[in-house]
Design a protein around this motif. Structure first.
Motif, PDB file in Angstrom:
ATOM      1  N   GLY A  14      42.675  47.293  43.321  1.00  0.00           N
ATOM      2  CA  GLY A  14      41.366  46.969  42.782  1.00  0.00           C
ATOM      3  C   GLY A  14      40.295  46.718  43.821  1.00  0.00           C
ATOM      4  N   GLY A  15      40.575  47.024  45.072  1.00  0.00           N
ATOM      5  CA  GLY A  15      39.583  46.851  46.137  1.00  0.00           C
ATOM      6  C   GLY A  15      39.963  45.758  47.108  1.00  0.00           C
ATOM      7  N   ALA A  16      39.436  45.846  48.303  1.00  0.00           N
ATOM      8  CA  ALA A  16      39.813  44.952  49.399  1.00  0.00           C
ATOM      9  C   ALA A  16      39.666  43.474  49.071  1.00  0.00           C
ATOM     10  CB  ALA A  16      39.006  45.285  50.648  1.00  0.00           C
ATOM     11  N   SER A  17      38.649  43.091  48.287  1.00  0.00           N
ATOM     12  CA  SER A  17      38.422  41.675  48.016  1.00  0.00           C
ATOM     13  C   SER A  17      38.980  41.215  46.676  1.00  0.00           C
ATOM     14  CB  SER A  17      36.923  41.364  48.084  1.00  0.00           C
ATOM     15  OG  SER A  17      36.237  42.085  47.071  1.00  0.00           O
ATOM     16  N   ASN A  18      39.641  42.091  45.914  1.00  0.00           N
ATOM     17  CA  ASN A  18      40.132  41.691  44.595  1.00  0.00           C
ATOM     18  C   ASN A  18      41.209  40.613  44.708  1.00  0.00           C
ATOM     19  OD1 ASN A  18      40.581  41.619  41.798  1.00  0.00           O
ATOM     20  ND2 ASN A  18      42.294  43.027  42.022  1.00  0.00           N
ATOM     21  N   ALA A  19      41.003  39.508  43.987  1.00  0.00           N
ATOM     22  CA  ALA A  19      41.972  38.417  43.948  1.00  0.00           C
ATOM     23  C   ALA A  19      42.423  38.139  42.517  1.00  0.00           C
ATOM     24  CB  ALA A  19      41.354  37.155  44.550  1.00  0.00           C
ATOM     25  N   ASP A  20      42.060  39.020  41.582  1.00  0.00           N
ATOM     26  CA  ASP A  20      42.336  38.831  40.158  1.00  0.00           C
ATOM     27  C   ASP A  20      43.393  39.826  39.692  1.00  0.00           C
ATOM     28  OD1 ASP A  20      42.300  38.501  37.414  1.00  0.00           O
ATOM     29  OD2 ASP A  20      40.193  39.039  37.166  1.00  0.00           O
ATOM     30  N   GLY A  21      44.568  39.325  39.310  1.00  0.00           N
ATOM     31  CA  GLY A  21      45.630  40.199  38.822  1.00  0.00           C
ATOM     32  C   GLY A  21      45.196  41.050  37.652  1.00  0.00           C
ATOM     33  N   ASN A  22      44.334  40.527  36.799  1.00  0.00           N
ATOM     34  CA  ASN A  22      43.865  41.291  35.638  1.00  0.00           C
ATOM     35  C   ASN A  22      42.998  42.480  36.029  1.00  0.00           C
ATOM     36  OD1 ASN A  22      45.072  39.699  33.584  1.00  0.00           O
ATOM     37  ND2 ASN A  22      43.534  38.133  33.964  1.00  0.00           N
ATOM     38  N   ALA A  23      42.453  42.478  37.234  1.00  0.00           N
ATOM     39  CA  ALA A  23      41.624  43.583  37.721  1.00  0.00           C
ATOM     40  C   ALA A  23      42.415  44.525  38.629  1.00  0.00           C
ATOM     41  CB  ALA A  23      40.409  43.033  38.465  1.00  0.00           C
ATOM     42  N   SER A  24      43.720  44.347  38.680  1.00  0.00           N
ATOM     43  CA  SER A  24      44.579  45.165  39.529  1.00  0.00           C
ATOM     44  C   SER A  24      44.972  46.434  38.755  1.00  0.00           C
ATOM     45  CB  SER A  24      45.810  44.348  39.947  1.00  0.00           C
ATOM     46  OG  SER A  24      46.486  44.967  41.005  1.00  0.00           O
ATOM     47  N   LEU A  25      43.981  47.328  38.603  1.00  0.00           N
ATOM     48  CA  LEU A  25      44.133  48.525  37.766  1.00  0.00           C
ATOM     49  C   LEU A  25      44.130  49.804  38.601  1.00  0.00           C
ATOM     50  CD1 LEU A  25      41.699  47.481  34.883  1.00  0.00           C
ATOM     51  CD2 LEU A  25      44.183  47.138  35.019  1.00  0.00           C
TER      52      LEU A  25
END
Length: 167
Positions: A14-25
């Motif tokens: 989900g991108g270098a700064s993604n820290a949200d499992g729900n946005a891990s798409l």
């Protein structure tokens, strides 16, 4: 140098700064580590969702965090599946090459293209991830299925297992 458990690092997508499992798409690997022995990659399931049934997808990456040793014949399996009999986790190898960027899905209920899911429960039956050079990664998709008629689920953890040889 030998591959040790700490070298098997799992990261969100989900991108270098993604820290949200729900946005891990899918998409680029995140700098944030995902602990495969904890809940949190998938959101809570409401009573309405559970009653109707639900299938959701997430993408994580296995990163070889060793600075000099290649993981050879890396594998992933479901070491312990969900404790709830009304839910199942299945896994599949991403379609991108080693150290590539995985496809991104439109939303959590859209299946990734050309990914085959299964439920290997041992290292011997684990999914082959190939060779992962030092500092590189490979995409893994997770599919959570909630059976129709299940009760609401606030927390439902699984544990993935990894192994590899070294060269």
């Amino acid at each position: 140098m030998t591959i040790i458990a700490a070298n098997f690092q799992t990261r969100l997508s989900g991108g270098a700064s993604n820290a949200d499992g729900n946005a891990s798409l899918g998409g680029a690997i995140s700098n944030n580590v995902y602990n495969t022995a904890t809940d949190g990659l998938f959101d809570a399931v409401s009573a309405a969702q559970a009653a109707a049934g639900l299938i959701e997808f997430r993408c994580i990456y296995l990163r070889n965090d060793n600075v000099s040793t290649q993981m050879t014949a890396a594998r992933v399996w479901i070491q312990s599946n969900t404790p709830d009999a009304q839910t199942q986790l299945a896994i599949g190898v991403g379609t991108s090459a080693v150290n590539g960027t995985e496809q991104t899905i439109a939303n959590e209920t859209t299946p990734p293209t050309s990914v085959t899911f299964s439920e290997p429960a041992t290292a011997a039956t684990g999914l082959a991830l190939g060779n992962i050079p030092a500092g590189q990664h490979r995409a893994i998709w997770l599919r959570r299925t909630i059976n129709a008629g299940a009760p609401a689920i606030a927390s439902d953890a699984v544990t993935l297992g990894f192994d590899a040889e070294t060269t």
